[in-house]
Motif scaffolding. Structure first.
Motif, PDB file in Angstrom:
ATOM      1  N   ILE A   1     -27.160  52.049   4.383  1.00 26.58           N
ATOM      2  CA  ILE A   1     -27.735  51.313   5.510  1.00 26.58           C
ATOM      3  C   ILE A   1     -29.164  51.771   5.762  1.00 26.58           C
ATOM      4  CG2 ILE A   1     -27.607  50.967   8.010  1.00 26.58           C
ATOM      5  CD1 ILE A   1     -24.603  50.920   7.790  1.00 26.58           C
ATOM      6  N   ILE A   2     -29.387  53.074   5.701  1.00 26.62           N
ATOM      7  CA  ILE A   2     -30.749  53.607   5.872  1.00 26.62           C
ATOM      8  C   ILE A   2     -31.662  53.095   4.763  1.00 26.62           C
ATOM      9  CG2 ILE A   2     -32.132  55.719   5.827  1.00 26.62           C
ATOM     10  CD1 ILE A   2     -29.763  57.130   7.205  1.00 26.62           C
ATOM     11  N   LEU A   3     -31.155  53.089   3.544  1.00 24.83           N
ATOM     12  CA  LEU A   3     -31.919  52.565   2.412  1.00 24.83           C
ATOM     13  C   LEU A   3     -32.301  51.099   2.640  1.00 24.83           C
ATOM     14  CD1 LEU A   3     -31.231  53.399  -1.286  1.00 24.83           C
ATOM     15  CD2 LEU A   3     -31.665  51.034  -0.660  1.00 24.83           C
ATOM     16  N   ALA A   4     -31.344  50.310   3.128  1.00 24.32           N
ATOM     17  CA  ALA A   4     -31.610  48.898   3.415  1.00 24.32           C
ATOM     18  C   ALA A   4     -32.671  48.754   4.503  1.00 24.32           C
ATOM     19  CB  ALA A   4     -30.324  48.200   3.830  1.00 24.32           C
ATOM     20  N   GLY A   5     -32.619  49.636   5.514  1.00 24.30           N
ATOM     21  CA  GLY A   5     -33.618  49.597   6.585  1.00 24.30           C
ATOM     22  C   GLY A   5     -35.021  49.889   6.071  1.00 24.30           C
TER      23      GLY A   5
ATOM     24  N   ILE B   1     -45.990  51.246  11.238  1.00 20.36           N
ATOM     25  CA  ILE B   1     -46.087  52.625  10.747  1.00 20.36           C
ATOM     26  C   ILE B   1     -45.062  53.544  11.407  1.00 20.36           C
ATOM     27  CG2 ILE B   1     -47.554  54.687  10.719  1.00 20.36           C
ATOM     28  CD1 ILE B   1     -48.205  52.685   8.576  1.00 20.36           C
ATOM     29  N   SER B   2     -44.987  53.491  12.734  1.00 20.74           N
ATOM     30  CA  SER B   2     -44.060  54.378  13.450  1.00 20.74           C
ATOM     31  C   SER B   2     -42.620  54.146  13.003  1.00 20.74           C
ATOM     32  CB  SER B   2     -44.167  54.154  14.961  1.00 20.74           C
ATOM     33  OG  SER B   2     -45.462  54.445  15.420  1.00 20.74           O
ATOM     34  N   PHE B   3     -42.243  52.881  12.845  1.00 14.17           N
ATOM     35  CA  PHE B   3     -40.878  52.548  12.450  1.00 14.17           C
ATOM     36  C   PHE B   3     -40.600  52.955  10.998  1.00 14.17           C
ATOM     37  CE2 PHE B   3     -42.277  49.380  15.617  1.00 14.17           C
ATOM     38  CZ  PHE B   3     -41.448  49.771  16.652  1.00 14.17           C
ATOM     39  N   LEU B   4     -41.609  52.808  10.144  1.00 13.02           N
ATOM     40  CA  LEU B   4     -41.443  53.251   8.754  1.00 13.02           C
ATOM     41  C   LEU B   4     -41.257  54.758   8.689  1.00 13.02           C
ATOM     42  CD1 LEU B   4     -41.421  52.669   5.722  1.00 13.02           C
ATOM     43  CD2 LEU B   4     -43.917  52.878   5.738  1.00 13.02           C
ATOM     44  N   LEU B   5     -42.037  55.499   9.472  1.00 13.51           N
ATOM     45  CA  LEU B   5     -41.908  56.965   9.491  1.00 13.51           C
ATOM     46  C   LEU B   5     -40.542  57.386  10.013  1.00 13.51           C
ATOM     47  CD1 LEU B   5     -45.454  57.992  10.797  1.00 13.51           C
ATOM     48  CD2 LEU B   5     -44.577  58.187   8.466  1.00 13.51           C
ATOM     49  N   MET B   6     -40.038  56.670  11.014  1.00 18.76           N
ATOM     50  CA  MET B   6     -38.702  56.968  11.533  1.00 18.76           C
ATOM     51  C   MET B   6     -37.638  56.732  10.473  1.00 18.76           C
ATOM     52  SD  MET B   6     -38.971  55.362  15.374  1.00 18.76           S
ATOM     53  CE  MET B   6     -37.252  55.666  15.737  1.00 18.76           C
ATOM     54  N   MET B   7     -37.762  55.625   9.730  1.00 21.41           N
ATOM     55  CA  MET B   7     -36.795  55.330   8.682  1.00 21.41           C
ATOM     56  C   MET B   7     -36.891  56.335   7.541  1.00 21.41           C
ATOM     57  SD  MET B   7     -34.830  52.929   9.604  1.00 21.41           S
ATOM     58  CE  MET B   7     -33.978  53.129   8.056  1.00 21.41           C
ATOM     59  N   ILE B   8     -38.105  56.770   7.216  1.00 18.60           N
ATOM     60  CA  ILE B   8     -38.274  57.783   6.173  1.00 18.60           C
ATOM     61  C   ILE B   8     -37.609  59.088   6.609  1.00 18.60           C
ATOM     62  CG2 ILE B   8     -39.984  59.247   5.020  1.00 18.60           C
ATOM     63  CD1 ILE B   8     -41.845  56.806   4.972  1.00 18.60           C
ATOM     64  N   GLY B   9     -37.786  59.443   7.900  1.00 14.77           N
ATOM     65  CA  GLY B   9     -37.127  60.644   8.415  1.00 14.77           C
ATOM     66  C   GLY B   9     -35.611  60.533   8.354  1.00 14.77           C
ATOM     67  N   LEU B  10     -35.090  59.361   8.709  1.00 14.50           N
ATOM     68  CA  LEU B  10     -33.640  59.143   8.621  1.00 14.50           C
ATOM     69  C   LEU B  10     -33.164  59.179   7.170  1.00 14.50           C
ATOM     70  CD1 LEU B  10     -33.130  56.252  11.225  1.00 14.50           C
ATOM     71  CD2 LEU B  10     -32.355  58.622  11.429  1.00 14.50           C
ATOM     72  N   GLY B  11     -34.059  58.834   6.237  1.00 16.55           N
ATOM     73  CA  GLY B  11     -33.691  58.828   4.822  1.00 16.55           C
ATOM     74  C   GLY B  11     -33.294  60.188   4.298  1.00 16.55           C
ATOM     75  N   TYR B  12     -33.775  61.252   4.940  1.00 15.45           N
ATOM     76  CA  TYR B  12     -33.435  62.609   4.495  1.00 15.45           C
ATOM     77  C   TYR B  12     -32.149  63.136   5.134  1.00 15.45           C
ATOM     78  CZ  TYR B  12     -38.004  62.903   2.310  1.00 15.45           C
ATOM     79  OH  TYR B  12     -39.098  62.677   1.508  1.00 15.45           O
ATOM     80  N   LEU B  13     -31.652  62.425   6.157  1.00 10.89           N
ATOM     81  CA  LEU B  13     -30.434  62.871   6.838  1.00 10.89           C
ATOM     82  C   LEU B  13     -29.216  62.926   5.911  1.00 10.89           C
ATOM     83  CD1 LEU B  13     -29.002  63.720   9.429  1.00 10.89           C
ATOM     84  CD2 LEU B  13     -28.760  61.295  10.017  1.00 10.89           C
TER      85      LEU B  13
ATOM     86  N   ALA C   1     -27.288  59.630  -1.199  1.00 11.08           N
ATOM     87  CA  ALA C   1     -28.202  60.454  -0.411  1.00 11.08           C
ATOM     88  C   ALA C   1     -29.544  60.603  -1.110  1.00 11.08           C
ATOM     89  CB  ALA C   1     -27.577  61.827  -0.160  1.00 11.08           C
ATOM     90  N   VAL C   2     -29.501  60.841  -2.416  1.00 10.13           N
ATOM     91  CA  VAL C   2     -30.732  60.971  -3.197  1.00 10.13           C
ATOM     92  C   VAL C   2     -31.498  59.653  -3.212  1.00 10.13           C
ATOM     93  CG1 VAL C   2     -31.657  61.342  -5.523  1.00 10.13           C
ATOM     94  CG2 VAL C   2     -29.876  62.854  -4.639  1.00 10.13           C
ATOM     95  N   SER C   3     -30.794  58.542  -3.305  1.00 12.44           N
ATOM     96  CA  SER C   3     -31.439  57.219  -3.324  1.00 12.44           C
ATOM     97  C   SER C   3     -32.209  56.959  -2.030  1.00 12.44           C
ATOM     98  CB  SER C   3     -30.385  56.127  -3.523  1.00 12.44           C
ATOM     99  OG  SER C   3     -29.704  56.287  -4.748  1.00 12.44           O
TER     100      SER C   3
ATOM    101  N   LEU D   1     -36.298  56.826  -1.943  1.00 15.27           N
ATOM    102  CA  LEU D   1     -37.007  55.619  -1.538  1.00 15.27           C
ATOM    103  C   LEU D   1     -37.944  55.908  -0.370  1.00 15.27           C
ATOM    104  CD1 LEU D   1     -37.432  52.593  -1.881  1.00 15.27           C
ATOM    105  CD2 LEU D   1     -35.563  52.205  -0.276  1.00 15.27           C
ATOM    106  N   GLY D   2     -37.497  56.750   0.550  1.00 15.83           N
ATOM    107  CA  GLY D   2     -38.361  57.137   1.665  1.00 15.83           C
ATOM    108  C   GLY D   2     -39.600  57.876   1.181  1.00 15.83           C
ATOM    109  N   THR D   3     -39.409  58.789   0.237  1.00 16.01           N
ATOM    110  CA  THR D   3     -40.537  59.547  -0.316  1.00 16.01           C
ATOM    111  C   THR D   3     -41.504  58.639  -1.060  1.00 16.01           C
ATOM    112  OG1 THR D   3     -39.087  61.475  -0.559  1.00 16.01           O
ATOM    113  CG2 THR D   3     -41.165  61.490  -1.782  1.00 16.01           C
ATOM    114  N   VAL D   4     -40.973  57.749  -1.874  1.00 14.03           N
ATOM    115  CA  VAL D   4     -41.814  56.804  -2.636  1.00 14.03           C
ATOM    116  C   VAL D   4     -42.599  55.902  -1.688  1.00 14.03           C
ATOM    117  CG1 VAL D   4     -41.756  54.818  -4.199  1.00 14.03           C
ATOM    118  CG2 VAL D   4     -40.374  56.834  -4.708  1.00 14.03           C
TER     119      VAL D   4
END
Length: 221
Positions: free
Chosen positions: A138-142, A161-173, A189-191, A195-198
């Motif tokens: 779900i995070i990946l889809a977001g 930008i703010s929303f993308l940064l929030m989703m990137i942060g959630l991507g590491y959870l 989890a790695v995916s 994707l957040g890092t990329v």
């Protein structure tokens, strides 16, 4: 000075700046309006619908709680109803009826849907498929959705930008949950984290100066 009884405001304009109701006998052309069009009736309908939905959701939950206690007190299935009602209220009031930013709506959907499925998974006696697969996917889809919106709007991408940064942060959870032993499947989890890092690196490369400027504004650097 003219007064609009409907909106309860005073204005020098010949028409109310909110509902555009004519306050003088002289017609007011559209091009002379000092404010953009505002559909007050539509806003009131949405506001009443949102309040009615909250009232209905709370009432339905209370009724189900009473039925649950009376009929089947040993198994609290009311929690299924409560989280489902919570998700429906978020979807209706924040995603459908609210004029909130589209990025914020995506974040709300990701968080509320994840919460719903986590509770359902926990109520069934385990906490595996939700943290192993559902949460990271779900995070990946977001992240994908927000990246697609940034590509689509182009000139207005800074608003996301703010929303993308929030989703990137959630991507590491999910990755944190894997290394702490809560989840047991690595690839989702790695995916999500990858994707957040990329996405972050691409924003740095493609819009380096603008992205860094927005980043410093967001964190007050």
């Amino acid at each position: 000075m003219n007064r609009c009884l409907e909106c309860e405001i005073n204005t020098k304009q010949r028409a109310c700046p909110l509902c555009h109701q004519l306050l003088s006998t002289t017609d007011l052309p559209k091009e002379e309006r000092a404010y953009p069009a505002y559909d007050q009736k539509r806003f009131k309908v949405k506001d009443r619908l949102a309040k009615f939905a909250v009232f209905g959701g709370i009432l339905a939950t209370i009724i189900c709680l009473l039925v649950n206690i009376i009929v089947m007190p040993r198994f609290l299935w009311v929690f299924y109803v409560a989280v489902a009602v919570f998700y429906l209220l978020v979807s209706l009031n924040h995603t459908i009826l609210s004029p909130s930013h589209l990025g914020g709506k995506i974040i709300a959907q990701v968080v509320s849907l994840t919460f719903l499925l986590l509770v359902i998974d926990a109520m069934t006696g385990s906490l595996q498929w939700s943290v192993d697969y559902v949460m990271p996917l779900i995070i990946l889809a977001g992240i994908v959705l927000i990246c697609m919106l940034i590509i689509k709007v182009r000139m207005k991408w800074t608003g996301y930008i703010s929303f993308l940064l929030m989703m990137i942060g959630l991507g590491y959870l999910p990755l944190i949950l894997y290394f702490t032993g809560v989840s047991h499947v690595l690839w989702p989890a790695v995916s999500a984290a990858s994707l957040g890092t990329v996405s972050f690196i691409l924003m740095l490369l493609i819009a380096n100066e603008s992205f860094m400027t927005q980043l410093m504004r967001r964190f007050h650097l």
